[in-house]
Write a protein that holds these residues in place. Sequence first.
Motif, short mmCIF file in Angstrom:
data_model
loop_
_atom_site.label_atom_id
_atom_site.label_comp_id
_atom_site.label_asym_id
_atom_site.label_seq_id
_atom_site.Cartn_x
_atom_site.Cartn_y
_atom_site.Cartn_z
N CYS B 1461 0.92 -1.32 -0.17
CA CYS B 1461 0.12 -0.20 -0.14
C CYS B 1461 0.86 1.04 -0.13
N THR B 1463 2.31 2.92 2.25
CA THR B 1463 2.09 3.55 3.64
C THR B 1463 3.56 3.69 4.34
N CYS B 1464 4.31 2.72 4.10
CA CYS B 1464 5.69 2.46 4.73
C CYS B 1464 6.87 3.34 4.05
N ARG B 1466 5.76 6.14 2.32
CA ARG B 1466 5.59 7.33 2.81
C ARG B 1466 5.82 7.85 4.04
N SER B 1467 6.02 6.82 4.94
CA SER B 1467 6.27 7.47 6.31
C SER B 1467 7.54 7.47 6.89
N CYS B 1502 7.64 3.09 10.42
CA CYS B 1502 6.98 2.14 9.51
C CYS B 1502 6.22 1.21 10.11
N SER B 1505 3.05 2.41 11.44
CA SER B 1505 2.34 3.05 10.34
C SER B 1505 1.57 2.01 9.51
N CYS B 1506 2.21 0.73 9.46
CA CYS B 1506 1.74 -0.29 8.39
C CYS B 1506 0.38 -0.71 8.98
#
Lengths: 145, 1534
Positions: B1461, B1463-1464, B1466-1467, B1502, B1505-1506
């Motif tokens: 996805c 997210t990692c 981006r984080s 990360c 956030s995951c």
Amino acid sequence: MQTFAPQIVAFCCRHCAYSAADLAGGARLSYPPSIKIVEMPCTGRANVLEILHALEKGADGVAVAGCLPGTCHYIKGNTLAKHRVDHVMELLKSIGLEQQRARMINISAAMGAQFANEVTNFFETIKALGPSPLSGATSNTRIGS
Amino acid sequence: MPLDADYDNNDSLTSEESNPTGAVLVIGGGISGMQASLDLVNTGYKVFMVEKNSAIGGNMARLDKTFPSNDCAMCTISPRLVDSEQHLDVEVLTNSEVLQVTGEAGNFTATLHTRPRFIDADKCTACGKCAEVCPVPAENIFDGSLVKRRAAYKLYPQGAPNAFAIDKRGVAPCRDACPTGQRAQGYIAMIAEGRVAEAYRSIKRDNPFPAICGRICNARCESACSRGKIDEAVSIRSLKRYVTDTMMHEERIAPQKAERLHDEKIAIVGAGPCGLTAAQDLVLAGYEVTVFESLPVAGGMLRVGVPEYRLPADIIEREVADIIDLGVDLRLSTSVENIDDLLADGFNAVLVCVGAHEGNRLPIPGNDLNGILVNTSFLRDVRLNQLDSTARDPRPDVAGKRVVVIGGGDVAMDVVRTAARLGATDVQVAMRESEDAIPASPEEVVGAYQENITLNTSLNFLRIMDDGSGKVAGVECQCVNKFDIDENGRWVADVIEGSEFVIDADVVVFSTGQKAGLALIPEASEVKVNANNTLEINPNTFATGHPSIFAAGDAISGTAFVIEAVATGHKAANSIHRYLRGEEMDVSEAERPVASFTQQELDARVLKGELVPTPRIAAGSLPVDNREGFEEVDQCYTKAEAMAEAARCLNCGICSECLACEDACEIEAIDMNGMAKTYDVKVGAVIMAPGYRPYNAEHSEEFGLGRYANVLTSIQYERLLSASGPTNGKVLRPSDNQRPKRIAWLQCVGSRDANHDYCSAVCCMYATKQVTMTKGHWPDIDTEVFIMDLRAFGKGYEAYYNKARDNLGVRYTRSRVSKIVEDPLSKNLLLRYMDRGERANTETGESIREEIFDMVVLSVGMEIDDSTKQLAQRLNVEVDDYGFCKTLQYDPLQTSREGFYAVGPFREPKDIPESLLEASGAAAQAGTMLRKSRGTLTREAVFPAEREIVTENPKVAVFVCHCGTNIGGYLDVPGVAEYARGLPGVIHSEDPMYACSQDSVAHITEKVKEMGANRVVIASCTPLTHEPVFRKSLRAAGLNAYLLDMANIRNQCSWVHSHDWDAATEKAKDMVRMSIARATNLQPLTTNEMSVQSGAVVIGGGAAGMEAAITLADQGFPVDLVERASELGGALRHLHYGLEQFGIETALPPRGSDTFLGPQDYLKKLIAKVENHPSISLHFNAEVVNAQGFMGNFSSTIAYADREERIEISHGATIVCVGGVEYRGEEYGYGSDARITTQQQFESTLAELENVGGETPNNVVMIQCVGPADKYCGRICCTSALKNALTLKRLNPMAQITVIYKDIRTYGFKERIYTQAREAGVIFMHYEADREAEVTIDADGALNVSLWEEILGRQMDLKPDVVVLSTPIVPSPRAAELANKLKVAQDADGFFMEAHIKLRPVDFLADGVFMAGLAHYPKLLQESIIQAKAAAARAATILSRDTLTTGGPVAEINQKMCVACLTCVRSCPFGAPRISSDAPSIGGILGAAYIESALCQGCGLCTASCPACAIELKHYTENQMGAKLDALFKKAYV
């Protein structure tokens, strides 16, 4: 008289809040013993589930203590942590618990006295709320200083 | 050619047959010293870091926050402190300085001097008990002298090394003067704090007879007392008496009997102060001691020689009893007839201290008449009869008689005053000495006068008159003018003829000296007697001619004072102990410096008002009318009197050596006898980073610093703001501890003035930071900053300043305050200043304004410390008159001495990031010089192979540390250890006293091996300082370092809950249980060694790129230099005039040259060097079009504009030097008329005109801050403009030049060009942002510049030939594209963004990529050169390694759970999570994330956030953290 002593978990970032706690100790500043510090590399490591787990397992309050805004060693860890704490507060509200049981604290490594003040202040807030219903305790069963 | 000569030189250096020394001396442990050291050790060199203070950290450690990011200074500096201090290859030498450096570049010998810290830093646990008990207040310079600290101190709480130190100037004069070395300053300090019992203990340490000495000592301490130089000496003796009297009012606690440790027996002859002192020492040393005393009482002369009214018997008895009770066998009324008998009786050593009890009679006729007495027997008989009226000799009967005492000493006074008390009718003293030379102490003489005793002086005694019946009738005397003493020591009288007379008397007492009774020495003894009836001894060992017989006290010296008897008693005892133990006896003690103050120093302190002359406080005395009996005359201080008198002490030595800390320290870390050491180290290069000192603004008397309580320096204000400062971060007025309502900052104090022709470069910004922090905390405080120009010239500074001014409401007033006056009542401060601008231009023309503030902060500038100037002189390094270091042109870190580099404010006042650039740059240069010896002196810890534990069940060994009483004193440590033993998985638990002591660390290793433990829990102090220590002991036991968990039960428990034993114990159990729970879940973490590509890619071929390339290539690393254009040079091509001739840049011509080189000559040489360098590959018309990989392993694709070819380069590091360009917008009509030009263009024009001898313009207007300069400061435009102005003035002295400016930002030495421009007649006109000038072209084609003239208050028109616009450097137009390819960040203005604006000024956040030059921010040529070298140094820390370690506590993705996805991705701020398109993710779909472990910083962003919980941060896994929480809430989590 014996009074309710809330169990507090403080997730502290190694770079700032944990250092500040060390400094508070070095200056022999006192805060309630039922506050337990859990070290983390960055408050950005603390996820929502972990904060909720701490409450579920018996904490009456959970603090996430990281660096001052804009000074995270990993750029945005404390900002992410703040969002997560806010999210947890929303969740707490939605299940009928007091939002105040989760709190974000920002502190620098030089702020020993402020660390002691902040956690004591949090302790007092939770004390006023009484035991968390998730903790399985009542005001009379959990006592301490 | 000069530059080539330079390079040849360089080559010859490194191609010498003998290799250089692979170590570097770094002078200064501040932020730049640390940076240089860390860069050096990380490239393979050993470092000796010399720091003059007791902790490293320098001035930065004193700061609260840093601008412009408002980062906590301590947060950012402490990791460097720990890294520097704990690095195996950095030898941190605190309390040290460099005496000299000999030898040649590459092979120096440095002589270092280390002052003792008196506390062993390796042992010290920083518990702070020494400081807690230390009675001595000392100046706290670190905290700006706002509060006191103790002589035992830690420079600051986070200081490294993590150890206390003792501040000692030397032995206090009082102690030095005392024969027995009484620690007077120490017990006085304790009295001042009301700590009487401790004072008593301290006194007794050196003197078993303090109550006695508190009365009758001759107090040489007082003669030596520094206070005597101002008013009167401290009344030390009375203070001592106060202590003993106070203690004696309490019930006596008998001491414990000393333990017998040795078989030998010792006999002491004489129970006087000397014999008893020796007896005490020897019995305490473990010997059997017998004291023989012929009198029926102990105490010797004290007991029978000093009258009761001066020394009450009960006091003597109590002090004697304290010795006897230790187990001394005292045999009273036992005469020793023959000394040899004692040896025959089996005594192994004998000490003779029989005193001097036999009085002399003058050899005059009639000296044996009836009625003649001798002083000693007179006094003895009186004393013994007071004890027992049936004593052997009757009490002398003088009642109703006329008594004359012959002699003028203290004993004579004792005799005469005793006789008076016994009822003698007429008592007189007669002596040889004149009235002004009476030997008796003044107080005795006064006492005698008070008691109506006649003193006859200047007499020669002829005979004692006989009454005819053999009885005394009188003394016949003769007056003398004076006495002389001849060469034989005899008195020669200059008598007055005919002056004979008789003093009538019934009794005459001789008091003319005493001698020892030595009948016990047999005739033929090896013990020799001197002619003056004293025993002959070796003065160092106190041994007589017989090896077993020693002598001390009056028996060896003749009559002396008690304190000498005590002193020789100690020394003789020590000598006997050495003799009996077979040790070297004739040892001399090392001389220790005496800490006295000069008259000048003291006068200065009085003048400053620091010291107020105050006379000593007199103790009372018994009224004369009440002195009939033997009641004590001198009275004791009251508590208040004693405390007030004690407060007069100047604490000369700082440390008083009271040894309270030694008693308090449980680990015996205190070593009071520490000595300074001088020693040599071998180094190849020297980096000087000695830093600056804040200007001492007391010299600017008009501001009243030091006199007005509420005038502070910026450093003091910084300490007030600091959370760990003296007020815990509150801003309070020193005068009344109230929060101020109005604070003024005065800029340029000690900068830009008559005594400082330079700008200190940082004050404007730190003042802005201070107002920002102040406004942030207390928005209601009114703040005003008085400035000349606001110099916000660095990256991010302008925005920071604008925010303070526009958003926070800080007023900036352009004026220099001339004077501050304090209101003596309110302590408020009245400021007078000349207002400039419109406010002044009132109808009255009044421009002097006055305003009242309740606090004023002086923004003090930077100076070079005197010690640094002396250092430079010793090291033969050229400095200017201010002490700033001169360096070479185009080699700006190289000093006048080859192999010596200068960095930081030592070169020129500067801020932290620039200091760090220089530090890294110097590290690069040292590295280049020493490259042949890289890695030859560095060490690597070697550990056994790790044991495989994965298949084992957890077996935890627990160590619960007492930390002395730091933990053990506040909670039940053995109980916690016992409790841990019962927890699941625990196979061993114990409670060491100090877990971190060397033997304990080794023991932990052994225990882990022995028990087969596979996890370790240490419950002790903080892992932040001690985790590395214990990890090593795990590694030594063959365990993975990550199988350790620490419970911080000191900083988080015992120190916090010290008042509640049970709660602290319970919490410690909770914490240990949590630790064990996590430990059982810990897993060994593996690291991988990844090979490193040795080359670098440097992008950009301007000055920065070329310097970076050369610096790396000279160290042997291959470099690919990629230049977009078809030639090298970049922005340097436009630079024609250097700054050297203005005295504002490097002051020395390049090596091998006598003159400065022009920028274009430098460029030519630089290009030649690059083109000919075998390790540099040049790529023209080339660009990096693709970049992949990570630190150590990059792969870059280079494409060429002039051909199809593309090449792929593997490299370990990247340096971005793509430069910047001068902004050329349409402001002020630029582009519409050739006469409107820019500074860069104008400089080229001037150069061209100078070359061809063309005519230069006569009238020029320069407009500053054009274009984007309103968003950020162009930094160099002011300097460039003034350089061009002065160049024009040189070419055309008649030229009229007007500079229209907002602030002239000629920082540092650049200030001098501003001064020169003003002196040359350049006109400066100020404008505010809302009143910009207008450039128009008149109808006749003439240029017109119209602007508002502030002072005149009207619009003005100028008619220049040329308008020159100062436009700033803007980022290269292709920077954004490159940033995208390299995945690095740009700031809002488009410049590349460093990892940390303060502390990592060349690093990108992405590891392995660095920047230098204009791409980072506008800067002057020499700043670019420095930054290029710094970037090369940082790159070298990667390239110099064969492999890089990856892994450890990094994040890892379980790809089977990954949904890709992003997210990692981006984080993560570091670009570590990446997507692998061919890896299967959840459900086998291709495309899953993975973590590039070389990039992972282990923060866990990360992980948290995951959304799929697919990422775990190793060492902080969900299991591990969860186990802690489980354990906390399930007390019996079994």
